[in-house]
Enzyme design. Structure first.
Site, short mmCIF file in Angstrom:
data_model
loop_
_atom_site.label_atom_id
_atom_site.label_comp_id
_atom_site.label_asym_id
_atom_site.label_seq_id
_atom_site.Cartn_x
_atom_site.Cartn_y
_atom_site.Cartn_z
N THR A 1 6.60 -5.90 5.01
CA THR A 1 5.33 -6.58 5.23
C THR A 1 5.55 -7.72 6.20
OG1 THR A 1 3.71 -8.06 4.23
CG2 THR A 1 5.77 -7.77 3.04
N MET B 1 -1.14 -13.28 12.95
CA MET B 1 -1.33 -12.35 11.83
C MET B 1 -1.23 -13.09 10.50
SD MET B 1 0.65 -8.92 13.13
CE MET B 1 -0.26 -7.88 11.97
N ASP C 1 3.57 -9.96 7.00
CA ASP C 1 2.95 -11.21 6.53
C ASP C 1 3.77 -11.92 5.47
OD1 ASP C 1 0.84 -10.62 8.19
OD2 ASP C 1 -0.37 -9.69 6.63
N GLY D 1 0.82 -1.21 0.00
CA GLY D 1 0.00 0.00 0.00
C GLY D 1 0.85 1.25 0.00
N ARG E 1 3.74 -7.78 16.22
CA ARG E 1 4.21 -6.71 15.33
C ARG E 1 5.00 -5.62 16.05
NH1 ARG E 1 -0.26 -2.60 13.10
NH2 ARG E 1 -0.68 -1.43 14.99
#
Length: 562
Positions: A321, A366, A323, A294, A477
């Site tokens: 990221t 996550m 993930d 993003g 995170r």
């Protein structure tokens, strides 16, 4: 001289006595003059012998060095053996060679069929002078810490995306990417660089490491001192308030030990024209943006505005990221730390499950679109019995469903179970409507929903279970980067600075097949998600570790929706 300085004789005194006095004075002055002459001769012979001695051993001869010229401010040449005019000529020659190599770098992107990366020469005039990279100068001249020429990336060097080929044709058409690293030349002068660093999107382990290493590389490798941090993401460039922080090595030297970002982060939408206006007003000509796909989509809009306006601004992305869902690169920073933190949560769930009769440890991790954290943490833990991820469909109810297997097989045989579910696993639920039609299934908490389903099934069938639900999402995170991520973040940050100083722009850094590369921003902004596939060896290892069935009647369990 002594004869002249003797007392004057009186022209009126002509007696014999006076004459004897003057004769004795003359003799005394003559003796002194002879001694001085002999001493002078001895000193001359001594100086001559020294001259002869050192003229045969030039290494010990001390010659005053000429003043360093402006064009040789880096100290590229040995001034003890060259005149200022020779230094000037050699400097001009070197600058021409470096300028030629810089142009060759751009040309070979085309001739070697390398995926194009923008360079400021594409729309900016050629600089008046091209300097040698200070890292090379240190190694060659001053014997200080530096890099040998072999460590610098030669023009046209690339790596390929794939390393397994079935035919020669596959090899010919595989993508080629520009190898990242320091160049022998620098497009920017150290005194003209004004760098800005901003972190965008969600938090991730390693953000502070990247910030620190960008500052350290600019300051110590390229002698850049004008470095600014921008708070709260893109809108921090133009939002009201004091959102700009002066960054120095002293201020960032210990931040790699902290979680989060010292600059904060933000996901708000922004106006590229407003950001560009703020960048120009502040005089920034290097902007380092740390964020995920993003963030890179926003950086792509900003890059288009910079190119349209033909501004001398190097825009550099560092992909982030947690993930690990950016497909084009091997992996992203923060992922290793996230897996390590998730394993701790799984270990806690395993203890809870084993310390209760029919105990169940349910851990939500996550992974909104992909299940890499869930899969890798489960593999690392070795205690997980069921792992659910967004990529593969599964049934909750029925003879082949999750609940039937959990109660009639796992708990009946072993008396406990550990279940790991990715936050986006609702995408894989095949036989239940979690949300109303048209809504995104990821909007619900799949962990709590699954907890309710398990407890409801137990109550309905008269079974007793003790379920402990653990959600470590925000713990994962916000942890500091582990040792592997710290090293990886350093590599990405250093390559970002090397590329910007060489004049490349609108690119992002990454690792492909273990090699550092510079990629155009759009490959991250518009690229595919790094989804798990049923044929992946990693997923097959997980199935062998957990022993879980497919939880579906279908053989193909790959979720095709996005």
């Amino acid at each position: 001289f002594l004869m002249i300085r003797r007392p004057p004789r009186s022209t009126l005194d002509r007696s014999s006595a006076a004459s004897d006095v003057y004769k004795r004075q003359d003799l005394r002055y003559m003796e002194i003059a002879k001694k001085i002459a002999m001493a002078g001769g001895a000193l001359g012979l001594f100086c001559w012998s020294l001259y002869k001695r050192y003229s045969q051993n030039p290494k010990k001869e001390k010659i005053e060095k000429p003043q360093i010229t402006k064009t040789d401010s880096l100290g590229m040449f040995d001034h003890s053996k060259m005149s200022p005019f020779e230094v000037e000529a050699e400097t001009r020659k070197l600058e021409a060679e470096l300028a030629k190599e810089m142009k060759e770098d751009i040309e070979k992107l085309k001739t070697n069929h390398i995926v194009h990366v923008d360079h400021l020469l594409d729309w900016c005039p050629e600089p008046e002078r091209v300097d040698m990279n200070p890292l090379l100068v240190k190694a060659e001249v001053s014997n200080k810490l530096g890099m040998p020429p072999e460590c610098f990336v030669s023009p046209g060097t690339f790596c390929i995306k794939d390393y397994q080929f079935a035919t020669e044709e596959e090899l010919k058409v595989t993508s080629r990417y520009m190898k990242a690293g320091p160049k022998k030349y620098t497009f920017f002068k150290k005194e003209e660089v004004k760098a800005a660093i901003v972190t965008c999107g969600g938090l991730c382990p390693g953000l502070n490491v990247v910030i620190r290493e960008i500052v350290m590389t600019l300051y110590y490798n390229y002698k850049v001192t004008n470095i600014t941090g921008v708070r709260w993401g893109y809108h921090g460039f133009y939002a009201p308030g004091d959102n700009f922080v002066k960054l120095t090595p002293g201020k960032v030297k210990d931040i790699h030990q902290l979680g989060g970002s010292i600059l904060g982060a933000g996901r708000d939408k922004f106006n590229p024209q407003e950001v560009l206006k703020a960048i120009e007003e502040r005089g920034f000509n290097q902007v380092y943006v740390i964020g995920g796909d993003g963030t890179h989509s926003g950086l792509l809009l900003l890059a288009e505005a910079v190119k349209k306006a033909k501004r001398k601004i190097a825009l550099v992305g560092v992909p982030k990221t947690i993930d690990n869902d950016i497909k084009i690169i091997d992996y992203s920073f923060g992922f290793s730390s996230a897996v390590q933190a998730a394993v701790k949560a799984i270990d806690s769930g395993n203890v809870e499950a084993n310390c209760a009769e029919n105990g169940i440890g349910l851990i939500r991790v996550m992974g909104r679109d992909v299940g890499h954290i869930a899969m890798h943490a489960s593999l690392a833990s070795r205690d997980v019995n069921i792992c659910l991820v967004p990529e593969f469909k599964f049934n909750i109810h029925g003879e082949k469903g999750l609940l039937k297997y959990l109660f009639d097989t796992r708990l009946k045989q072993k008396g406990h179970a550990v279940i790991v579910v990715a936050e986006g696993a609702a995408l894989g639920v095949n036989d239940a409507e979690l949300v109303e039609k048209g809504q995104d299934p990821r909007s619900i908490d799949i962990g709590k929903w699954l907890k309710d389903q398990i407890e409801g099934y137990a109550k309905k069938n008269g079974k007793s279970v003790i379920l402990k639900y653990i959600d470590p999402s925000y713990m994962i995170r916000t942890v500091p980067a582990n040792s592997a991520d710290r090293q990886f973040c350093s590599v990405l940050a250093q390559n970002a600075v090397h590329g910007a100083m060489a004049g490349f722009t609108c690119f992002t850094c990454g690792i492909i097949r273990g090699i550092s590369v510079n990629l155009p921003i759009e490959l991250v902004a518009k690229g595919e998600k790094n989804k798990l596939e049923y044929k992946d060896r990693g997923w097959q290892r997980l199935l062998a570790s957990t022993g879980q069935p497919s939880f579906t009647e279908q053989i193909d369990r790959i979720l095709t929706t996005t």
